[in-house]
Design a protein around this motif. Sequence first.
Motif, mmCIF file in Angstrom:
data_model
loop_
_atom_site.group_PDB
_atom_site.id
_atom_site.type_symbol
_atom_site.label_atom_id
_atom_site.label_comp_id
_atom_site.label_asym_id
_atom_site.label_seq_id
_atom_site.Cartn_x
_atom_site.Cartn_y
_atom_site.Cartn_z
ATOM 1 N N ALA A 135 25.506 54.350 95.276
ATOM 2 C CA ALA A 135 25.392 55.470 94.270
ATOM 3 C C ALA A 135 24.861 56.764 95.067
ATOM 4 O O ALA A 135 25.437 57.662 94.903
ATOM 5 C CB ALA A 135 24.225 54.758 93.205
ATOM 6 N N ALA A 142 27.963 58.124 96.688
ATOM 7 C CA ALA A 142 28.593 58.700 95.794
ATOM 8 C C ALA A 142 28.193 59.926 95.506
ATOM 9 O O ALA A 142 28.960 61.017 95.139
ATOM 10 C CB ALA A 142 29.131 57.889 94.680
ATOM 11 N N LEU A 143 26.944 60.277 95.397
ATOM 12 C CA LEU A 143 26.475 61.436 94.842
ATOM 13 C C LEU A 143 26.763 62.828 95.921
ATOM 14 O O LEU A 143 27.024 63.588 95.456
ATOM 15 C CB LEU A 143 24.849 61.474 95.048
ATOM 16 C CG LEU A 143 24.186 60.788 93.693
ATOM 17 C CD1 LEU A 143 22.622 60.725 94.141
ATOM 18 C CD2 LEU A 143 24.426 61.707 92.445
ATOM 19 N N MET A 199 30.268 63.976 94.406
ATOM 20 C CA MET A 199 30.460 64.313 92.965
ATOM 21 C C MET A 199 30.055 65.805 92.810
ATOM 22 O O MET A 199 29.262 66.394 93.540
ATOM 23 C CB MET A 199 29.423 63.413 92.135
ATOM 24 C CG MET A 199 30.046 61.918 92.125
ATOM 25 S SD MET A 199 31.250 61.484 91.349
ATOM 26 C CE MET A 199 32.474 61.235 92.833
ATOM 27 N N GLN A 231 28.831 64.491 87.035
ATOM 28 C CA GLN A 231 29.099 63.322 87.328
ATOM 29 C C GLN A 231 27.534 62.966 87.854
ATOM 30 O O GLN A 231 27.034 61.533 87.941
ATOM 31 C CB GLN A 231 29.891 62.942 88.544
ATOM 32 C CG GLN A 231 31.360 63.032 87.907
ATOM 33 C CD GLN A 231 31.980 64.202 88.386
ATOM 34 O OE1 GLN A 231 31.070 65.519 88.475
ATOM 35 N NE2 GLN A 231 33.173 64.569 88.687
ATOM 36 N N ILE A 261 25.826 58.877 87.614
ATOM 37 C CA ILE A 261 25.975 58.138 88.760
ATOM 38 C C ILE A 261 24.557 57.058 88.706
ATOM 39 O O ILE A 261 24.694 56.041 88.980
ATOM 40 C CB ILE A 261 26.035 58.763 90.169
ATOM 41 C CG1 ILE A 261 27.511 59.335 90.177
ATOM 42 C CG2 ILE A 261 25.484 57.955 91.216
ATOM 43 C CD1 ILE A 261 27.596 60.121 91.341
ATOM 44 N N GLN A 272 35.350 59.042 87.293
ATOM 45 C CA GLN A 272 35.170 59.241 88.742
ATOM 46 C C GLN A 272 33.849 58.472 89.306
ATOM 47 O O GLN A 272 34.031 57.759 90.227
ATOM 48 C CB GLN A 272 35.185 60.521 89.025
ATOM 49 C CG GLN A 272 35.328 60.992 90.599
ATOM 50 C CD GLN A 272 35.559 62.382 91.034
ATOM 51 O OE1 GLN A 272 35.318 63.230 90.016
ATOM 52 N NE2 GLN A 272 35.766 62.491 92.264
ATOM 53 N N PRO A 273 32.762 58.578 88.393
ATOM 54 C CA PRO A 273 31.402 58.013 89.415
ATOM 55 C C PRO A 273 31.588 56.417 89.089
ATOM 56 O O PRO A 273 31.080 55.846 90.028
ATOM 57 C CB PRO A 273 30.354 58.342 88.305
ATOM 58 C CG PRO A 273 30.947 59.797 87.754
ATOM 59 C CD PRO A 273 32.348 59.549 87.413
ATOM 60 N N VAL A 293 31.348 54.657 93.174
ATOM 61 C CA VAL A 293 30.231 53.740 93.440
ATOM 62 C C VAL A 293 30.696 52.231 93.455
ATOM 63 O O VAL A 293 30.401 51.462 94.305
ATOM 64 C CB VAL A 293 28.912 53.811 92.136
ATOM 65 C CG1 VAL A 293 28.123 52.890 92.701
ATOM 66 C CG2 VAL A 293 28.348 55.369 92.142
#
Length: 350
Positions: free
Chosen positions: A146, A149-150, A153, A157, A161, A214-215, A219
């Motif tokens: 996560a 992924a941040l 984004m 988002q 997340i 997308q999130p 993730v």
Amino acid sequence: MTGDSLIRPTGEPSRRDWIAVMSAMLGAFMAVLDIQITNSSLKDIQGALSATLEEGSWISTSYLVAEIIMIPLTAWLVQLLSARRLAVWVSIGFLFSSLLCSLAWSLESMIVFRAMQGFTGGALIPLAFTLTLIKLPEHHRAKGMALFALTAMGVPQLFLIPFVPLMMKKISPKWLCAIGFGLFGGASFLSGVLNPDFAGEQFNHIQIIRALGQPLVMVTISLIATAYVMPQDAGSASSLFNILRNLGGAIGIALLATLLDSWAKVYFDYLREALVPSNPQVAERLALLTEKLGSEQAALAKLSEITHQQAAIMAYNDAFHCIGIALGVSMIAVLLTRKLPAGTTGTAAH
């Protein structure tokens, strides 16, 4: 990697582990932010450098290709220099090449400097990915992904997340990922109905759907791809994962730019066949434009501009439909992946 990194971590990560992971995430954020800034301002850059749409796509593609070259070297360079030294050197090189990009005087120089950016920044994302795999135990892997992924984004988002690891405790990551692909694909199909009257308000609900999907993909897909990776394979797995992602991005950008250019020409030729003086609608529109602009030559130029605009809109609609189909195939494919091992999402079993 060093010997201690070959042991799969099982206990709680120490403060130094989290600092190492967060520092690597900051470097990855720098690299991703650069890509997003360039993509969002690509039209302005193309205009400043007098580049066409097809030529301007190389500004993004050169970065991604150079990044792909660097990614496989990251694991070897970590062994040669250590992760800390490598992070320092590539960060310095990334900042210097970014400064050169701001001083670019032609399309050729911009492409060269962007390639330098991609080469120096190419190690930042694999470093973050690798440290997540070797520093965090399996029950913290979802949190690590996560955080990873941040770095990629936008602001909307960011609010979703943090909840994805919690959702993965109740819902299988495969289903969450499929839902994300479905939302993203649906948003692409909704985007494929463009017309000259489309503006920001019409895109708001589409962007919201895309921001929700997308999130869920970013993730969960990382977790699914690395669920069975052992720590001794973390460097190679990180390289392979990021190479495939960036190679797909480079091919996708170049392919879409080529298709848009080709389809726009095809649609322009198709529309031009109807622009004949015997067509009463064409004659009426041409008369109105001539009266408004003061000359028939100016009216013909304006009619040609409108036709090119319509052809471009039709080409973009087809491109959005193709993206939606590709995401639909991805939604089905992710459901066919192996079941994740117990404990991957922070629970005892799936």
